[in-house]
Motif scaffolding. Structure first.
Motif, PDB file in Angstrom:
ATOM      1  N   ALA A  65       0.839  -1.203   0.000  1.00 38.78           N
ATOM      2  CA  ALA A  65       0.000   0.000   0.000  1.00 38.78           C
ATOM      3  C   ALA A  65       0.871   1.249   0.000  1.00 38.78           C
ATOM      4  CB  ALA A  65      -0.933  -0.009   1.207  1.00 38.78           C
ATOM      5  N   PHE A  66       2.012   1.180   0.711  1.00 38.45           N
ATOM      6  CA  PHE A  66       2.924   2.320   0.760  1.00 38.45           C
ATOM      7  C   PHE A  66       3.438   2.640  -0.637  1.00 38.45           C
ATOM      8  CE2 PHE A  66       7.081   4.295   1.237  1.00 38.45           C
ATOM      9  CZ  PHE A  66       6.791   5.315   2.141  1.00 38.45           C
ATOM     10  N   ALA A  67       3.819   1.575  -1.377  1.00 34.02           N
ATOM     11  CA  ALA A  67       4.327   1.771  -2.742  1.00 34.02           C
ATOM     12  C   ALA A  67       3.228   2.286  -3.675  1.00 34.02           C
ATOM     13  CB  ALA A  67       4.901   0.459  -3.271  1.00 34.02           C
ATOM     14  N   ALA A  68       2.016   1.782  -3.481  1.00 30.35           N
ATOM     15  CA  ALA A  68       0.936   2.130  -4.406  1.00 30.35           C
ATOM     16  C   ALA A  68       0.383   3.537  -4.162  1.00 30.35           C
ATOM     17  CB  ALA A  68      -0.186   1.094  -4.295  1.00 30.35           C
ATOM     18  N   HIS A  69       0.321   3.961  -2.883  1.00 26.77           N
ATOM     19  CA  HIS A  69      -0.377   5.217  -2.581  1.00 26.77           C
ATOM     20  C   HIS A  69       0.517   6.368  -2.146  1.00 26.77           C
ATOM     21  CE1 HIS A  69      -4.307   3.187  -2.897  1.00 26.77           C
ATOM     22  NE2 HIS A  69      -3.688   2.156  -2.309  1.00 26.77           N
ATOM     23  N   ALA A  70       1.804   6.095  -1.933  1.00 26.99           N
ATOM     24  CA  ALA A  70       2.743   7.131  -1.464  1.00 26.99           C
ATOM     25  C   ALA A  70       2.113   8.017  -0.393  1.00 26.99           C
ATOM     26  CB  ALA A  70       3.221   7.977  -2.640  1.00 26.99           C
ATOM     27  N   PRO A  71       1.757   7.448   0.772  1.00 30.06           N
ATOM     28  CA  PRO A  71       1.078   8.230   1.815  1.00 30.06           C
ATOM     29  C   PRO A  71       1.987   9.321   2.393  1.00 30.06           C
ATOM     30  CG  PRO A  71       1.748   6.109   2.693  1.00 30.06           C
ATOM     31  CD  PRO A  71       2.026   6.065   1.224  1.00 30.06           C
ATOM     32  N   ASP A  72       1.355  10.316   3.020  1.00 27.30           N
ATOM     33  CA  ASP A  72       2.123  11.379   3.668  1.00 27.30           C
ATOM     34  C   ASP A  72       2.574  10.972   5.063  1.00 27.30           C
ATOM     35  OD1 ASP A  72       1.749  13.701   1.709  1.00 27.30           O
ATOM     36  OD2 ASP A  72      -0.292  12.927   1.997  1.00 27.30           O
ATOM     37  N   LEU A  73       1.912   9.945   5.622  1.00 27.22           N
ATOM     38  CA  LEU A  73       2.255   9.502   6.970  1.00 27.22           C
ATOM     39  C   LEU A  73       1.777   8.055   7.143  1.00 27.22           C
ATOM     40  CD1 LEU A  73       1.966  11.567  10.187  1.00 27.22           C
ATOM     41  CD2 LEU A  73       0.806   9.383  10.172  1.00 27.22           C
ATOM     42  N   VAL A  74       2.523   7.299   7.963  1.00 28.85           N
ATOM     43  CA  VAL A  74       2.150   5.912   8.205  1.00 28.85           C
ATOM     44  C   VAL A  74       1.889   5.717   9.700  1.00 28.85           C
ATOM     45  CG1 VAL A  74       2.916   3.495   8.069  1.00 28.85           C
ATOM     46  CG2 VAL A  74       3.617   5.126   6.298  1.00 28.85           C
ATOM     47  N   LEU A  75       0.754   5.064  10.016  1.00 31.81           N
ATOM     48  CA  LEU A  75       0.453   4.663  11.392  1.00 31.81           C
ATOM     49  C   LEU A  75       0.543   3.157  11.418  1.00 31.81           C
ATOM     50  CD1 LEU A  75      -2.884   6.463  12.354  1.00 31.81           C
ATOM     51  CD2 LEU A  75      -0.617   6.901  13.263  1.00 31.81           C
ATOM     52  N   THR A  76       1.399   2.597  12.252  1.00 32.92           N
ATOM     53  CA  THR A  76       1.484   1.143  12.234  1.00 32.92           C
ATOM     54  C   THR A  76       1.532   0.505  13.615  1.00 32.92           C
ATOM     55  OG1 THR A  76       2.674  -0.800  11.412  1.00 32.92           O
ATOM     56  CG2 THR A  76       4.002   1.120  11.942  1.00 32.92           C
ATOM     57  N   ASP A  77       0.817  -0.608  13.734  1.00 30.14           N
ATOM     58  CA  ASP A  77       0.900  -1.470  14.896  1.00 30.14           C
ATOM     59  C   ASP A  77       2.253  -2.173  14.821  1.00 30.14           C
ATOM     60  OD1 ASP A  77       0.117  -2.877  17.121  1.00 30.14           O
ATOM     61  OD2 ASP A  77      -1.104  -4.341  16.032  1.00 30.14           O
ATOM     62  N   LEU A  78       2.731  -2.754  15.946  1.00 30.56           N
ATOM     63  CA  LEU A  78       4.005  -3.473  15.887  1.00 30.56           C
ATOM     64  C   LEU A  78       3.800  -4.975  15.785  1.00 30.56           C
ATOM     65  CD1 LEU A  78       6.207  -1.472  18.393  1.00 30.56           C
ATOM     66  CD2 LEU A  78       6.357  -1.530  15.906  1.00 30.56           C
ATOM     67  N   ALA A  79       2.994  -5.517  16.732  1.00 36.41           N
ATOM     68  CA  ALA A  79       2.810  -6.966  16.740  1.00 36.41           C
ATOM     69  C   ALA A  79       1.715  -7.342  15.748  1.00 36.41           C
ATOM     70  CB  ALA A  79       2.429  -7.424  18.146  1.00 36.41           C
ATOM     71  N   MET A  80       2.119  -7.948  14.650  1.00 34.07           N
ATOM     72  CA  MET A  80       1.143  -8.412  13.665  1.00 34.07           C
ATOM     73  C   MET A  80       1.605  -9.767  13.165  1.00 34.07           C
ATOM     74  SD  MET A  80       0.259  -4.978  11.468  1.00 34.07           S
ATOM     75  CE  MET A  80       1.947  -4.419  11.340  1.00 34.07           C
ATOM     76  N   PRO A  81       0.644 -10.658  12.868  1.00 38.05           N
ATOM     77  CA  PRO A  81       1.055 -11.964  12.352  1.00 38.05           C
ATOM     78  C   PRO A  81       1.715 -11.812  10.985  1.00 38.05           C
ATOM     79  CG  PRO A  81      -1.329 -11.718  12.281  1.00 38.05           C
ATOM     80  CD  PRO A  81      -0.802 -10.521  12.990  1.00 38.05           C
ATOM     81  N   ARG A  82       2.466 -12.788  10.620  1.00 40.34           N
ATOM     82  CA  ARG A  82       3.255 -12.811   9.371  1.00 40.34           C
ATOM     83  C   ARG A  82       4.308 -11.710   9.369  1.00 40.34           C
ATOM     84  NH1 ARG A  82      -1.657 -14.242   7.639  1.00 40.34           N
ATOM     85  NH2 ARG A  82      -2.200 -12.240   6.727  1.00 40.34           N
ATOM     86  N   SER A  83       4.002 -10.581   8.772  1.00 40.62           N
ATOM     87  CA  SER A  83       5.031  -9.562   8.650  1.00 40.62           C
ATOM     88  C   SER A  83       4.705  -8.425   9.627  1.00 40.62           C
ATOM     89  CB  SER A  83       5.033  -9.083   7.203  1.00 40.62           C
ATOM     90  OG  SER A  83       5.693  -7.873   7.094  1.00 40.62           O
TER      91      SER A  83
END
Lengths: 230, 323
Positions: free
Chosen positions: A43-61
């Motif tokens: 999604a980052f590559a596709a939408h070039a967001p101005d800011l990212v909010l991310t959780d840390l613990a997530m399954p897989r990646s």
């Protein structure tokens, strides 16, 4: 900003992802969301967001992988949604290049203040003057005023203030401060920074019992408060 | 567990018998046999624990003596060098035993700590995730201007109770983390004004704050110190009349930083001040966390009415102040 900034929300919990996105849209941001680090990176590559909010613990990646991958190519602000008490994870995320964090469960008002601070920091990267409430820092003339009064700072104090204020809202590691302000001069320790920071704070804080501009950031170093949390 | 230990006994006795018979049949020299016995004892100890290992060492020593040191077929030993060899064997096997047992114990402890830590992490994540979703959605509801009075009260109630739940969870997790022992307090110099700043971010209640100019930094775990203060202030706020906000102060007190939370509530009956435990979870937690930070906690009546909750924490003066 005429176009609504785009925020990428990455969390594995759908109800958090959806409620958060909906609240961000109410505050006139455009949102994109993803359920893990890999989707997030796409999604980052596709939408070039101005800011990212991310959780840390997530399954897989997980969020750490996402932060490293984004930082390999971009300086887009990243705010981490961390869990209370898990400070080692939070510090690792900052170390990998995250710009700030909020602790779950956070209030939306707090998160919005943090988002504004990050967007403002990237927008004012080339500004000649920084101002926060009553404090103004003229970066060209190295002049500082607080409530209209000139503040006289030593060169070290000015260096500290300039570094922190131009990274307002971002927790700064002590090691980074020593590297930038003292150029890693031998014998410079965390205590050296504490002494100078303490005198700087006494000079710029209107009420030292109620810090407005600079606070310590536990286990990291210091943070310049871009915008007080409402 | 029982069958595992029985197997270890069987293994040990069979091993000692095999070494004895094999050693005699093949006429191996005493040194070779000694090492073979040692291997049996070591394996017995690894499989069966300290008791099996120790008994195996003794039986092996006796067999070693009886069958391999002249005069053979007796427990007597004539050559002093053989006395030395036999003692060295016994000592080595006992030490090996103890080392194995200690390693076992340490591995079990580490395993249980790791289990506690991952449980805590899971509980923390599983409780926090729904709470975060509830918090966000409650705020969305509160923002809707169309809410009528009754509905608005209900939403405010949800909001308040959610905050309370959040703080109880924070408390329990902080205590559990300390007790699990995997999170030793990580102390660092912390200006009291910064602690107070963090309190205000966590707890949106009216507060009057004062830090003395000469108040040193406190040498504390900032997260635990925050937990203490949030608890005390929450308690104080609950009993405070609306026109008398809670007062929060920090000052130098000898070699400590004294932080006080003062309220104008009804105060505590004198009989209860001695027993903090009777004042609920919040105060108990404050006391445990203060102790974990190398500090003390007590509670006294406030002159003019109300209560003072007092935490003394070790100071971390700036280098120039220590001279």
């Amino acid at each position: 900003m005429s176009i609504a900034p785009v925020i990428l929300v990455v969390d594995d919990d759908p109800s958090i992802r959806e409620s958060l996105s909906s609240e961000l849209r109410v505050s006139s941001y455009t949102t994109v969301s993803a359920g893990n680090g890999q989707e997030g990176l796409r999604a980052f590559a596709a939408h070039a967001p101005d800011l990212v909010l991310t959780d840390l613990a997530m399954p897989r990646s997980d969020g750490f992988e996402l932060i490293s991958a984004i930082r390999a190519t971009s300086r887009t602000p990243i705010i981490v949604l961390s869990v209370r008490g898990n400070d080692p994870d939070k510090i690792r995320a900052l170390d990998l290049g995250a710009d700030d964090f909020v602790t779950k469960p956070f209030s939306v008002a707090e998160l919005l203040a943090r988002i504004r601070a990050q967007l403002r920091r990237t927008a004012s990267a080339t500004a000649a003057t920084l101002s926060f409430d009553e404090l103004t820092i003229d970066l060209e003339r190295r002049k500082v005023t607080q409530g209209g009064r000139d503040i006289h700072l030593t060169p070290t104090e000015y260096g500290l203030l300039e570094l922190l204020a131009s990274n307002a809202g971002k927790p700064m590691f002590i090691e980074h401060i020593i590297a930038r302000v003292w150029r890693n001069a031998p014998g410079t320790t965390a205590d050296t920074v504490r002494v100078h920071m303490s005198s700087l704070r006494k000079k710029i804080e209107p009420d030292p019992s109620n810090p407005r501009y600079i606070v310590t950031e536990p286990w990291v170093g210091y943070r310049f408060i871009a915008e007080p949390v409402p | 567990m029982h069958s595992r230990r029985a197997l270890a006994w069987l293994f040990s006795l069979a091993g000692i018998a095999a070494v004895t018979i094999g050693g005699r049949a093949m006429r191996l020299n005493a040194n070779t046999v000694g090492f073979a016995f040692l291997v049996v004892v070591l394996l017995a100890s690894v499989r069966g624990g300290l008791l099996v290992g120790t008994v195996s060492s003794i039986i092996a020593t006796l067999c070693y003596n009886y069958f391999f040191f002249p005069p053979l077929g007796t427990f007597a030993i004539h050559d002093p060098a053989n006395w030395f060899a036999l003692s060295a064997f016994l000592i080595t096997s006992v030490i090996v035993n103890r080392l194995v047992a200690a390693a076992h114990h340490e591995a079990a402890r580490a395993e249980s700590e790791a289990l506690k830590a991952s449980l805590l992490r899971a509980v923390s994540h599983d409780l926090t995730t729904p709470l975060t979703a509830i918090t966000i959605q409650t705020e969305a509801l509160k923002r809707k201007a169309t809410l009528d009075g009754e509905l608005r009260d209900a939403v405010n109630g949800i909001d308040e109770e959610t905050r309370r739940l959040r703080r109880r969870i924070d408390n329990l997790l902080a205590m559990a983390r300390l007790q699990a022992g995997n999170a030793k307090p990580r102390r660092e110099p912390t200006p009291p004004a910064d602690l107070f700043h963090a309190v205000r971010e966590h707890l949106p209640v009216p507060l009057t704050v004062h830090v003395d100019d000469d108040c040193p930094d406190a040498n504390v775990d900032p997260a635990l110190a925050l937990e203490i203060l949030v608890n005390l202030i929450e308690n104080a706020h609950r009993v405070s009349p609306p026109d008398a906000p809670v007062l929060l102060t920090a000052a130098r007190h000898g070699k400590d930083v004294r932080i006080e939370v003062l309220d104008r509530g009804p105060g505590i009956p004198p009989a209860l001040t001695a027993d903090v435990a009777q004042r609920g979870l919040g105060l108990q937690i404050a006391r445990s966390l203060a102790a974990a930070n190398g500090g003390t906690f007590d509670i006294t009546p406030r002159p003019g009415g109300g209560t003072i909750a007092r935490v003394d924490l070790p100071a971390a003066p700036l280098p120039e102040e220590t001279r």
